[in-house]
Design a protein around this motif. Structure first.
Motif, PDB file in Angstrom:
ATOM      1  N   LEU A 187      -3.073  -1.774  -3.277  1.00 52.32           N
ATOM      2  CA  LEU A 187      -3.172  -2.180  -4.673  1.00 52.32           C
ATOM      3  C   LEU A 187      -2.613  -3.593  -4.863  1.00 52.32           C
ATOM      4  CD1 LEU A 187      -2.201   1.135  -6.453  1.00 52.32           C
ATOM      5  CD2 LEU A 187      -4.418  -0.013  -6.559  1.00 52.32           C
ATOM      6  N   ASP A 188      -3.249  -4.333  -5.765  1.00 53.63           N
ATOM      7  CA  ASP A 188      -2.926  -5.748  -5.962  1.00 53.63           C
ATOM      8  C   ASP A 188      -1.854  -5.916  -7.042  1.00 53.63           C
ATOM      9  OD1 ASP A 188      -3.028  -8.430  -5.607  1.00 53.63           O
ATOM     10  OD2 ASP A 188      -4.960  -8.739  -6.595  1.00 53.63           O
ATOM     11  N   TYR A 189      -0.636  -5.468  -6.718  1.00 54.04           N
ATOM     12  CA  TYR A 189       0.520  -5.686  -7.587  1.00 54.04           C
ATOM     13  C   TYR A 189       1.759  -5.631  -6.718  1.00 54.04           C
ATOM     14  CZ  TYR A 189       1.857  -0.687  -7.870  1.00 54.04           C
ATOM     15  OH  TYR A 189       2.274   0.594  -7.594  1.00 54.04           O
ATOM     16  N   PRO A 217      -7.440  -3.874  -7.817  1.00 53.97           N
ATOM     17  CA  PRO A 217      -6.617  -3.783  -9.032  1.00 53.97           C
ATOM     18  C   PRO A 217      -6.114  -2.359  -9.273  1.00 53.97           C
ATOM     19  CG  PRO A 217      -8.719  -4.882  -9.464  1.00 53.97           C
ATOM     20  CD  PRO A 217      -8.820  -4.263  -8.115  1.00 53.97           C
ATOM     21  N   LEU A 218      -4.979  -2.258  -9.960  1.00 52.68           N
ATOM     22  CA  LEU A 218      -4.491  -0.955 -10.410  1.00 52.68           C
ATOM     23  C   LEU A 218      -5.564  -0.256 -11.239  1.00 52.68           C
ATOM     24  CD1 LEU A 218      -0.823  -1.683 -11.544  1.00 52.68           C
ATOM     25  CD2 LEU A 218      -1.510   0.189 -10.039  1.00 52.68           C
ATOM     26  N   GLY A 243      -0.392   7.590  -6.433  1.00 48.79           N
ATOM     27  CA  GLY A 243      -0.980   8.237  -7.592  1.00 48.79           C
ATOM     28  C   GLY A 243      -2.485   8.423  -7.493  1.00 48.79           C
ATOM     29  N   GLN A 244      -3.147   8.396  -8.651  1.00 47.99           N
ATOM     30  CA  GLN A 244      -4.578   8.667  -8.692  1.00 47.99           C
ATOM     31  C   GLN A 244      -5.396   7.605  -7.963  1.00 47.99           C
ATOM     32  OE1 GLN A 244      -6.040  11.517  -9.813  1.00 47.99           O
ATOM     33  NE2 GLN A 244      -3.919  12.197  -9.969  1.00 47.99           N
ATOM     34  N   ARG A 248      -8.418   8.518  -5.267  1.00 48.04           N
ATOM     35  CA  ARG A 248      -9.765   7.930  -5.274  1.00 48.04           C
ATOM     36  C   ARG A 248     -10.030   7.131  -3.999  1.00 48.04           C
ATOM     37  NH1 ARG A 248      -8.268   7.390 -10.871  1.00 48.04           N
ATOM     38  NH2 ARG A 248      -7.411   5.319 -10.483  1.00 48.04           N
ATOM     39  N   LEU A 249      -9.006   6.433  -3.499  1.00 44.44           N
ATOM     40  CA  LEU A 249      -9.175   5.649  -2.275  1.00 44.44           C
ATOM     41  C   LEU A 249      -9.531   6.557  -1.089  1.00 44.44           C
ATOM     42  CD1 LEU A 249      -6.795   2.835  -0.962  1.00 44.44           C
ATOM     43  CD2 LEU A 249      -7.837   4.490   0.563  1.00 44.44           C
TER      44      LEU A 249
END
Length: 422
Positions: A187-189, A217-218, A243-244, A248-249
């Protein structure tokens, strides 16, 4: 003397104004609920429990609160001779809300120590306020690396820094698993950069190579375009998407038929989402400071207490963080014979050593927890998927094997994002 649990939730702006003026309407919705408890022989200690109970992190906050309260219950609400008065507040969803609640806990509820925080952005705002107020902070989840990079003597953290639990997996993947080339998919954060960067640093220093970095992105709904960038020139893919997003990933990863083994930050397959991930998580190797599979009396006590209180639900890292916070507070109070002022609690926390469900825990000079990290693998056990223990790396600190001053001189992981791939 009475042990009191107060649920400090504000239902409207009018109620917020009322509490800011020092008044409380007991008939108002969201007013504190007062439950009689047990007095301690030495007196009482006021604890502010500040975790999210609304918003996107509410499930995590509720598990932390449950772990902390279950530990208190197991001790009859008395820790080392002190009755514990707990005021629960919702940290909210932004820094302003979190700081307002922290101020209420300190100035109205007279908290002598604040326990909690999940959102790192809120923790960055609350920690300086509590330092200025001379009230110690015991962080249970918020993982931003920078929260324990200064020796302020007031902030302690039981959970990981974002990079801490990732670093042991680097050399393990390179040397023990023999994965010489890896892709980072995350994730990009800040959490994605720090967790991915911690893995990349130790993986490359072990002699292996990151060949590609892919960030989404989140809240990404369709991971297909990102999974398609993985390619075939690597031996494994390191993923970090709690998390979700993680659910999905992994589904996209399996649906697109990518054959490369998945290695991951442990939050990717945490027990809070592992039942949802199902077969897509099978075989994932990850690193984290906790798994319910730890075979110790302390962990079995937590697993049973949490399961009994939640219809058989598995304990998880967040519940363990809350439980360990109760243990740490108990160990700190054991050092104080009388008048447990915030200054005394702060000094005592720095010396705490406990045998938590995860294993031995202490704090470094910066207030960050030192503990074992487990290399785990998702496997079937008694009809359920669990994170089985492959091996244990003892005494992992936030700097791993690096000299603290050398590590602190490294550029931040936000600056290193995109530079690992060679």
């Amino acid at each position: 003397m009475r042990s009191t649990i107060k649920v400090a939730a504000v239902a409207s702006a009018a109620l917020l104004a009322l509490t800011a003026c020092g008044g409380r309407d007991p008939s108002a919705k969201g007013a504190p609920e007062r439950n009689a408890g047990t007095s301690g022989d030495k007196g009482t200690v006021n604890v502010g429990l500040l975790n999210p109970v609304t918003g996107p992190f509410a499930a995590l906050g509720n598990d932390v609160n449950a772990g902390f309260e279950l530990y208190l219950k197991s001790k009859g609400n008395v820790l080392s001779g002190y009755g514990i008065n707990v005021t629960k507040a919702d940290e909210g969803t932004d820094a302003a809300q979190g700081t307002t609640k922290a101020r209420q806990l300190v100035e109205q509820d007279k908290a002598q120590v604040v326990v909690g925080l999940v959102n790192s952005a809120i923790a960055y705002a609350v920690a300086p306020y509590l330092e200025q107020s001379n009230v110690p902070l015991l962080i249970t989840v918020a993982g931003a690396d920078g929260l324990t990079r200064k020796q302020n003597g007031n902030t302690f953290r039981l959970s990981y820094t974002s990079s801490q639990d990732s670093m042991p997996l680097g050399p393990y993947a390179c040397k023990d698993l023999g994965y010489k080339k890896a892709v980072i998919l995350g994730l990009d954060y800040s959490f994605g950069w720090e967790a991915g960067g911690g893995f990349a640093r130790t993986y490359e220093e072990a002699g292996c190579q990151v060949v590609r970095e892919i960030y989404a992105p989140l809240g990404t709904q369709d991971w297909g375009p990102y999974v398609n960038q993985v390619g075939k020139d690597a031996d494994a893919v390191y993923v970090v998407a709690p998390g979700q997003d993680g659910v999905r990933l992994l589904k996209a990863y399996r649906d697109f038929g990518v054959k490369l083994p998945v290695i991951a930050h442990g939050s990717m397959v945490d027990e809070t989402i592992l039942p949802i991930e199902g077969a897509t998580a099978e075989g994932v190797v990850s690193s984290l400071h906790y798994t319910p599979q730890i075979d110790s009396a302390q962990n079995k006590e937590l697993v049973k207490a949490f399961g009994d209180a939640h219809d058989g639900k598995s304990s998880n890292q967040y519940a363990e963080d809350g439980w360990a916070a109760g243990m740490a507070l108990e160990a700190a109070l054991a050092q104080i014979d009388k008048e447990p002022t915030p200054e005394k609690i702060r000094a005592a926390l720095a010396k705490v050593k406990i045998d938590a469900p995860r294993g031995p825990v202490s704090f470094d000079a910066y207030g960050q927890a030192v503990y074992p990290v487990y290399i785990r693998k998702v496997e079937n056990k008694d009809g359920k998927r669990v994170n089985g223990i492959v091996t244990t790396v003892p005494n992992v600190n936030q700097f791993f094997t690096y000299d603290p001053q050398a590590y602190l001189a490294f550029p931040g992981y936000d600056k290193l994002k995109g530079t690992w791939a060679k």
